[in-house]
Design a protein around this motif. Structure first.
Motif, mmCIF file in Angstrom:
data_model
loop_
_atom_site.group_PDB
_atom_site.id
_atom_site.type_symbol
_atom_site.label_atom_id
_atom_site.label_comp_id
_atom_site.label_asym_id
_atom_site.label_seq_id
_atom_site.Cartn_x
_atom_site.Cartn_y
_atom_site.Cartn_z
ATOM 1 N N ASN A 1 21.235 32.730 49.903
ATOM 2 C CA ASN A 1 21.809 32.207 48.662
ATOM 3 C C ASN A 1 20.787 32.170 47.531
ATOM 4 O O ASN A 1 21.077 31.669 46.443
ATOM 5 N N GLY A 2 19.574 32.670 47.809
ATOM 6 C CA GLY A 2 18.514 32.602 46.805
ATOM 7 C C GLY A 2 17.957 31.209 46.631
ATOM 8 O O GLY A 2 17.452 30.861 45.553
ATOM 9 N N VAL A 3 17.996 30.396 47.695
ATOM 10 C CA VAL A 3 17.466 29.021 47.661
ATOM 11 C C VAL A 3 16.209 28.947 48.517
ATOM 12 O O VAL A 3 16.204 29.383 49.674
ATOM 13 N N ASP A 4 15.160 28.407 47.954
ATOM 14 C CA ASP A 4 13.920 28.154 48.685
ATOM 15 C C ASP A 4 14.149 26.910 49.550
ATOM 16 O O ASP A 4 14.207 25.789 49.036
ATOM 17 N N LEU A 5 14.284 27.102 50.845
ATOM 18 C CA LEU A 5 14.662 26.001 51.740
ATOM 19 C C LEU A 5 13.665 24.851 51.702
ATOM 20 O O LEU A 5 14.051 23.690 51.859
ATOM 21 N N ASN A 6 12.393 25.151 51.475
ATOM 22 C CA ASN A 6 11.393 24.085 51.486
ATOM 23 C C ASN A 6 11.300 23.337 50.160
ATOM 24 O O ASN A 6 10.353 22.601 49.905
ATOM 25 N N LYS A 7 12.329 23.516 49.333
ATOM 26 C CA LYS A 7 12.497 22.707 48.121
ATOM 27 C C LYS A 7 13.915 22.137 48.056
ATOM 28 O O LYS A 7 14.362 21.658 47.013
ATOM 29 N N ASN A 8 14.610 22.154 49.190
ATOM 30 C CA ASN A 8 16.023 21.795 49.215
ATOM 31 C C ASN A 8 16.310 20.504 49.978
ATOM 32 O O ASN A 8 17.425 19.989 49.923
ATOM 33 N N PHE A 9 15.314 19.946 50.662
ATOM 34 C CA PHE A 9 15.542 18.750 51.487
ATOM 35 C C PHE A 9 15.560 17.487 50.631
ATOM 36 O O PHE A 9 14.725 17.312 49.740
ATOM 37 N N ASN A 10 16.488 16.616 50.926
ATOM 38 C CA ASN A 10 16.637 15.383 50.146
ATOM 39 C C ASN A 10 15.698 14.298 50.671
ATOM 40 O O ASN A 10 16.067 13.454 51.471
ATOM 41 N N THR B 1 10.182 42.726 50.157
ATOM 42 C CA THR B 1 9.232 42.181 51.136
ATOM 43 C C THR B 1 8.579 40.893 50.640
ATOM 44 O O THR B 1 7.894 40.216 51.413
ATOM 45 N N TYR B 2 8.783 40.570 49.373
ATOM 46 C CA TYR B 2 8.281 39.316 48.822
ATOM 47 C C TYR B 2 9.328 38.192 48.924
ATOM 48 O O TYR B 2 9.060 37.078 48.494
ATOM 49 N N TRP B 3 10.507 38.487 49.445
ATOM 50 C CA TRP B 3 11.593 37.512 49.493
ATOM 51 C C TRP B 3 11.178 36.285 50.307
ATOM 52 O O TRP B 3 10.654 36.392 51.410
ATOM 53 N N LYS B 4 11.442 35.121 49.770
ATOM 54 C CA LYS B 4 11.022 33.862 50.400
ATOM 55 C C LYS B 4 12.215 32.939 50.697
ATOM 56 O O LYS B 4 12.144 32.072 51.564
ATOM 57 N N ALA B 5 13.301 33.135 49.968
ATOM 58 C CA ALA B 5 14.453 32.234 50.013
ATOM 59 C C ALA B 5 15.407 32.592 51.153
ATOM 60 O O ALA B 5 15.133 33.463 51.983
ATOM 61 N N ASN B 6 16.561 31.904 51.181
ATOM 62 C CA ASN B 6 17.624 32.265 52.113
ATOM 63 C C ASN B 6 18.572 33.251 51.434
ATOM 64 O O ASN B 6 18.278 33.772 50.351
#
Length: 334
Positions: free
Chosen positions: A152-161, A145-150
């Motif tokens: 793939n285990g990637v935090d989307l709000n740290k993935n944008f270029n 219930t603490y899961w935040k990522a997608n």
């Protein structure tokens, strides 16, 4: 009478079902567009509220970038239904002339930007088709219930270029896939990230709002782009701060810390204001309050924020048009 039920946990399959029901009931102003697929192949859906006028500015609202922050999903879905209902009834909504606003602004919503993650939070990693990959990933918190990522285990709000991916700081232990804060192995690596990027590139949004949890505050500017808006972003956030409970924060100063969020990408690449609203009171450890508290903690305070930002979208659009006219006039003189 109403379709959306936010009295408790709002599961993904019900959200998808309700999207179709809303589009059927409010077909005169509401339409659906699948803008991409998640890691697990789930639809990433955009819903558009559009009134009578054909040519008008557009605003984008996004929920559920972070999986465990499902208050943001619930807010988007309930705003869509309430705004459509009040439009058709010709009634005011919290002192907003909703008919006039929707006739003059296209309102686009992506209520669930991270559907796989939301499903994991509600049903556990066993419900993921990526289970074999996820089962050994570290969860920062007590359980799924603490899961935040997608997925793939990637935090989307740290993935944008946004130009800062290479320097974006990794907290020790988050430089590999996990439940939160991993920025990915490269920028724009995730299908959910690219779905939002492509959607923005295919449309011209004058303003963007990303809903998150928690803190009852707003993030509205970063040091890399604040200068682009000639004080317009601060004017908007000051008005929001006067009208709503969302505390105005300082300009985000360090790109190693703020970089690679969707809002940062939007400001940098689209050169338009973008705002993050952190819904509900702050919770230690990152997990939001229980879902049944949505009405009390979120809806009662945030229900008209979509209309507020829609009105501000017109101001931004007109300001950009005025700047373009000034530039054209100066060019002609030369």
């Amino acid at each position: 009478m109403f379709i959306i039920d936010t009295s408790d946990t709002y599961f993904l399959d019900k959200i998808y079902e309700d999207m179709d029901k809303l589009c059927d009931r409010y077909s005169n102003i509401l339409s659906k567009n699948v803008i991409g697929k998640s890691v697990e192949g789930k639809d990433i859906v955009a819903l558009k509220i559009s009134g009578e006028n054909d040519i008008k500015p557009s605003v984008l609202f996004v929920g559920g970038i972070h999986a465990r922050e499902d208050f943001s999903v619930m807010l988007c879905m309930k705003m869509i239904e309430q705004y459509c209902y009040y439009y058709n009834e010709g009634k005011m909504f919290d002192d907003y002339d909703i008919k006039n606003i929707i006739n003059n602004v296209d309102m686009h919503f992506v209520p669930v930007a991270n559907p796989d993650g939301l499903n994991i939070v509600h049903k556990g990693i066993e419900a993921s088709s990526n289970y074999e990959k996820l089962k050994d990933m570290k969860i920062w918190g007590e359980d799924h219930t603490y899961w935040k990522a997608n997925a793939n285990g990637v935090d989307l709000n740290k993935n944008f270029n946004d130009g800062n991916w290479d320097i974006r700081t990794c907290v020790p232990g988050t430089d590999i896939p996990c439940s939160e804060r991993f920025k990915g192995y490269k920028a724009n690596s995730e299908p959910e990230t690219m779905s939002l990027i492509n959607f923005c590139n295919e449309n011209h949004f004058s303003l963007m709002v990303s809903y998150h949890c928690s803190g009852n505050c707003s993030f509205w500017a970063d040091s890399g782009t604040h200068h682009l808006f000639n004080g317009l972003d601060e004017k908007i956030i000051d008005e929001l701060n006067e009208k709503y409970i969302y505390r105005k924060t300082k300009v985000s100063a360090d790109p190693k810390i703020y970089g690679c969020g969707f809002e940062n990408w939007f400001r940098k690449k689209k050169k338009s204001p973008a705002f993050v609203i952190e819904l509900s009171p702050y919770v230690e450890g990152g997990k939001q309050h229980q879902d049944y508290m949505f009405e009390e903690l979120v809806w009662n305070h945030a229900k008209s924020t979509g209309l507020f930002f829609a009105e501000k979208t017109v101001e931004v659009y007109n300001e950009i048009a005025r700047d373009a006219e000034k530039y054209a006039a100066l060019t002609e003189r030369k």
